[in-house]
Design a protein around this motif. Sequence first.
Motif, PDB file in Angstrom:
ATOM      1  N   ASP A   1      -4.241 -17.944   4.227  1.00  0.00           N
ATOM      2  CA  ASP A   1      -3.452 -17.284   5.268  1.00  0.00           C
ATOM      3  C   ASP A   1      -3.321 -15.816   4.906  1.00  0.00           C
ATOM      4  OD1 ASP A   1      -3.099 -19.760   6.451  1.00  0.00           O
ATOM      5  OD2 ASP A   1      -1.133 -20.095   5.535  1.00  0.00           O
ATOM      6  N   LEU A   2      -3.379 -14.964   5.908  1.00  0.00           N
ATOM      7  CA  LEU A   2      -3.248 -13.526   5.700  1.00  0.00           C
ATOM      8  C   LEU A   2      -2.163 -12.977   6.619  1.00  0.00           C
ATOM      9  CD1 LEU A   2      -4.371 -10.857   4.457  1.00  0.00           C
ATOM     10  CD2 LEU A   2      -5.866 -10.699   6.470  1.00  0.00           C
ATOM     11  N   ASN A   3      -1.247 -12.198   6.040  1.00  0.00           N
ATOM     12  CA  ASN A   3      -0.200 -11.543   6.815  1.00  0.00           C
ATOM     13  C   ASN A   3      -0.183 -10.061   6.464  1.00  0.00           C
ATOM     14  OD1 ASN A   3       1.385 -13.924   8.084  1.00  0.00           O
ATOM     15  ND2 ASN A   3       1.178 -14.508   5.934  1.00  0.00           N
ATOM     16  N   ALA A   4      -0.118  -9.214   7.483  1.00  0.00           N
ATOM     17  CA  ALA A   4      -0.055  -7.772   7.274  1.00  0.00           C
ATOM     18  C   ALA A   4       0.961  -7.171   8.237  1.00  0.00           C
ATOM     19  CB  ALA A   4      -1.423  -7.129   7.477  1.00  0.00           C
ATOM     20  N   MET A   5       1.717  -6.185   7.746  1.00  0.00           N
ATOM     21  CA  MET A   5       2.733  -5.543   8.585  1.00  0.00           C
ATOM     22  C   MET A   5       2.641  -4.030   8.402  1.00  0.00           C
ATOM     23  SD  MET A   5       6.853  -6.250   8.771  1.00  0.00           S
ATOM     24  CE  MET A   5       7.191  -5.590   7.133  1.00  0.00           C
ATOM     25  N   TYR A   6       2.617  -3.326   9.528  1.00  0.00           N
ATOM     26  CA  TYR A   6       2.550  -1.864   9.506  1.00  0.00           C
ATOM     27  C   TYR A   6       3.734  -1.307  10.302  1.00  0.00           C
ATOM     28  CZ  TYR A   6       0.859   2.891  10.030  1.00  0.00           C
ATOM     29  OH  TYR A   6       0.746   4.263  10.001  1.00  0.00           O
ATOM     30  N   THR A   7       4.514  -0.461   9.639  1.00  0.00           N
ATOM     31  CA  THR A   7       5.694   0.135  10.269  1.00  0.00           C
ATOM     32  C   THR A   7       5.318   1.493  10.840  1.00  0.00           C
ATOM     33  OG1 THR A   7       7.150  -0.996   8.699  1.00  0.00           O
ATOM     34  CG2 THR A   7       8.078   0.865   9.920  1.00  0.00           C
ATOM     35  N   ILE A   8       5.297   1.586  12.168  1.00  0.00           N
ATOM     36  CA  ILE A   8       4.965   2.855  12.825  1.00  0.00           C
ATOM     37  C   ILE A   8       6.150   3.813  12.757  1.00  0.00           C
ATOM     38  CG2 ILE A   8       4.299   3.920  15.029  1.00  0.00           C
ATOM     39  CD1 ILE A   8       2.869   1.302  15.711  1.00  0.00           C
TER      40      ILE A   8
ATOM     41  N   VAL B   1       0.832  -1.202   0.000  1.00  0.00           N
ATOM     42  CA  VAL B   1       0.000   0.000   0.000  1.00  0.00           C
ATOM     43  C   VAL B   1       0.867   1.252   0.000  1.00  0.00           C
ATOM     44  CG1 VAL B   1      -1.849   1.223   1.213  1.00  0.00           C
ATOM     45  CG2 VAL B   1      -1.809  -1.295   1.181  1.00  0.00           C
ATOM     46  N   ASN B   2       1.847   1.272   0.858  1.00  0.00           N
ATOM     47  CA  ASN B   2       2.805   2.381   0.906  1.00  0.00           C
ATOM     48  C   ASN B   2       4.049   1.879   1.624  1.00  0.00           C
ATOM     49  OD1 ASN B   2       2.125   2.518   3.732  1.00  0.00           O
ATOM     50  ND2 ASN B   2       0.346   3.796   3.175  1.00  0.00           N
ATOM     51  N   ASP B   3       4.935   2.800   1.980  1.00  0.00           N
ATOM     52  CA  ASP B   3       6.178   2.404   2.651  1.00  0.00           C
ATOM     53  C   ASP B   3       5.937   1.825   4.035  1.00  0.00           C
ATOM     54  OD1 ASP B   3       7.565   3.250   0.466  1.00  0.00           O
ATOM     55  OD2 ASP B   3       8.040   5.235   1.291  1.00  0.00           O
ATOM     56  N   LYS B   4       4.751   2.027   4.584  1.00  0.00           N
ATOM     57  CA  LYS B   4       4.480   1.577   5.942  1.00  0.00           C
ATOM     58  C   LYS B   4       3.646   0.300   6.014  1.00  0.00           C
ATOM     59  CE  LYS B   4       4.737   6.134   8.162  1.00  0.00           C
ATOM     60  NZ  LYS B   4       5.827   5.767   9.094  1.00  0.00           N
ATOM     61  N   LEU B   5       2.768   0.059   5.027  1.00  0.00           N
ATOM     62  CA  LEU B   5       1.803  -1.027   5.124  1.00  0.00           C
ATOM     63  C   LEU B   5       1.980  -2.027   3.978  1.00  0.00           C
ATOM     64  CD1 LEU B   5      -0.675  -2.340   6.456  1.00  0.00           C
ATOM     65  CD2 LEU B   5      -2.124  -0.848   5.037  1.00  0.00           C
ATOM     66  N   ASN B   6       2.201  -3.322   4.327  1.00  0.00           N
ATOM     67  CA  ASN B   6       2.268  -4.422   3.364  1.00  0.00           C
ATOM     68  C   ASN B   6       1.258  -5.496   3.766  1.00  0.00           C
ATOM     69  OD1 ASN B   6       4.445  -3.159   2.160  1.00  0.00           O
ATOM     70  ND2 ASN B   6       5.958  -4.326   3.336  1.00  0.00           N
ATOM     71  N   ILE B   7       0.549  -6.051   2.781  1.00  0.00           N
ATOM     72  CA  ILE B   7      -0.442  -7.103   3.026  1.00  0.00           C
ATOM     73  C   ILE B   7      -0.184  -8.247   2.053  1.00  0.00           C
ATOM     74  CG2 ILE B   7      -2.889  -7.706   3.095  1.00  0.00           C
ATOM     75  CD1 ILE B   7      -3.495  -4.746   3.581  1.00  0.00           C
ATOM     76  N   ASP B   8      -0.227  -9.472   2.576  1.00  0.00           N
ATOM     77  CA  ASP B   8       0.042 -10.659   1.767  1.00  0.00           C
ATOM     78  C   ASP B   8      -1.050 -11.694   2.044  1.00  0.00           C
ATOM     79  OD1 ASP B   8       1.067 -12.763   0.359  1.00  0.00           O
ATOM     80  OD2 ASP B   8       2.750 -13.151   1.694  1.00  0.00           O
ATOM     81  N   LEU B   9      -1.785 -12.102   0.993  1.00  0.00           N
ATOM     82  CA  LEU B   9      -2.840 -13.096   1.115  1.00  0.00           C
ATOM     83  C   LEU B   9      -2.471 -14.326   0.276  1.00  0.00           C
ATOM     84  CD1 LEU B   9      -5.688 -13.981   2.035  1.00  0.00           C
ATOM     85  CD2 LEU B   9      -6.586 -12.878  -0.036  1.00  0.00           C
ATOM     86  N   GLN B  10      -2.461 -15.506   0.920  1.00  0.00           N
ATOM     87  CA  GLN B  10      -2.122 -16.752   0.240  1.00  0.00           C
ATOM     88  C   GLN B  10      -3.294 -17.719   0.361  1.00  0.00           C
ATOM     89  OE1 GLN B  10       1.432 -18.031   2.244  1.00  0.00           O
ATOM     90  NE2 GLN B  10       2.769 -16.723   1.027  1.00  0.00           N
ATOM     91  N   THR B  11      -3.763 -18.252  -0.779  1.00  0.00           N
ATOM     92  CA  THR B  11      -4.866 -19.205  -0.793  1.00  0.00           C
ATOM     93  C   THR B  11      -4.453 -20.454  -1.562  1.00  0.00           C
ATOM     94  OG1 THR B  11      -5.840 -18.300  -2.823  1.00  0.00           O
ATOM     95  CG2 THR B  11      -6.541 -17.339  -0.716  1.00  0.00           C
ATOM     96  N   GLU B  12      -4.971 -21.614  -1.138  1.00  0.00           N
ATOM     97  CA  GLU B  12      -4.640 -22.889  -1.775  1.00  0.00           C
ATOM     98  C   GLU B  12      -5.873 -23.793  -1.808  1.00  0.00           C
ATOM     99  OE1 GLU B  12      -1.534 -23.912   0.978  1.00  0.00           O
ATOM    100  OE2 GLU B  12      -0.018 -23.709  -0.583  1.00  0.00           O
TER     101      GLU B  12
END
Length: 455
Positions: A398-405, A369-380
């Motif tokens: 599975d869903l993984n999301a990371m936000y850098t404050i 999304v931007n330098d702070k927010l990444n989202i990763d969705l994996q389906t099988e």
Amino acid sequence: STLFDQKITFTNTFKKRKALLLTARYISEELPQKYTINTFFYNDLFPTTTANNAVQLTKNNMQFSGIEAHVLDRKINGNLLELKFGNTFRKDAFISNFMLKEDQIVVGIPNEYQNNTSYTTNNLYFNIKHLLKLKKVTITSKLYFHQLLNKLQQKQQITEQKPFFILPKIGLEWKVNKKNKISVLYSYNTTNTNIIDVYNSYVLTDFRSFSKGEGSFNQLNSSSFTLNYQLGDWGSKFFASTFIFFTKNHDFFSENTSITKNYSRSEKVLIKDRELLNISTNIDRYIKEISSNLKLTFGYNISNYKNIINNQKREIQTSNYNYGLELRSGFGGVFNYHIGSSWSTSYVKTLSNNSSNNNTSFADFVFIVNDKLNIDLQTERYNFESSGSAKNTYYFADLNAMYTIKENKLTLSISAKNLFNTEKFKEFSISDIGTSTTEYNLRPRHILLTMEYRF
């Protein structure tokens, strides 16, 4: 278990295009095991016993030492001469004790289920390799000379063997032009038997199975041929590669197996002629209009071999077809994807026929999304079908999301697993004696929240 592995290497470039490598290595490994079974399945094997459980103690010790000198001589025109001279020594000691017990008391130690085997192999070898470049053609020739000294001791009986053999290999690579390359390779191989091939009493390998080796020295011979065609390279918009591999085992170890309701016993037997053919193709194509790479795969393999089941000699043919496609994007923006599906069909033909069909599909999505927010969705999605069994289809996400404050300081992340809350996962496999099913209990849907702080 314990493992000690020490390797020392000395390298000296004594001329501009010549090098000497000296290598010495020593390995010591000990693998003890205590295997207990609290249910007794072997009343047919030991009808007079009062045992209600069993235990097996094993020791598998190995010592290896070797030294090698390796000389490389590269010519100005690209030709290469390699010489290797060395000697290796390996000693394996295998001890197994199978005991029948009534509660905690040993009530039987069957003689045919005890092993005390020592197997040593000394290999003195000399290898020569020559690489010859002729404009668009490169020819590689190899010769391996081996003088073995084998010594086998089983229950106070000692036998020795001193085989000598020469193994040739020859290969050719032809760069037809900038986009086309063909390579072929032929080799003749001889494989010396190892410790698991020679012990001559039964060993409990799992709670219902016993096995033993052939009991004597053997060298197994095989011939193999490889053909590879390549169109383009990994940096091209279009890349294709076809690989064909054929091998014939002039002699090989198969099994003579006795299968009953509660247990099976197998011993290795030497049988002539086994063949394997493997063909695989990969195609990569970059599609500029959608900024994505398309990958197609195809594979086929077929093998023929023989074994003995319940005193019946059988010829077996196994074959497998697999094919698939993938599409991976290379967008420069927020969103990227990787989707694909693959199919695999297997057949086993003996006195009766077994087959299985499997399909695996996936779809992965990445959002930066931007330098702070990444989202990763994996389906099988998995679909398994085997002869005599019902279809089984499973879905996972599975869903993984990371936000850098604060960069390099404070990060929040969330990880959600098994979003469809699939409770069990069951897969099938087929062989020449039937089908088997393995079922796994899975962790339920769960979410993990993580905070990472660096200081």
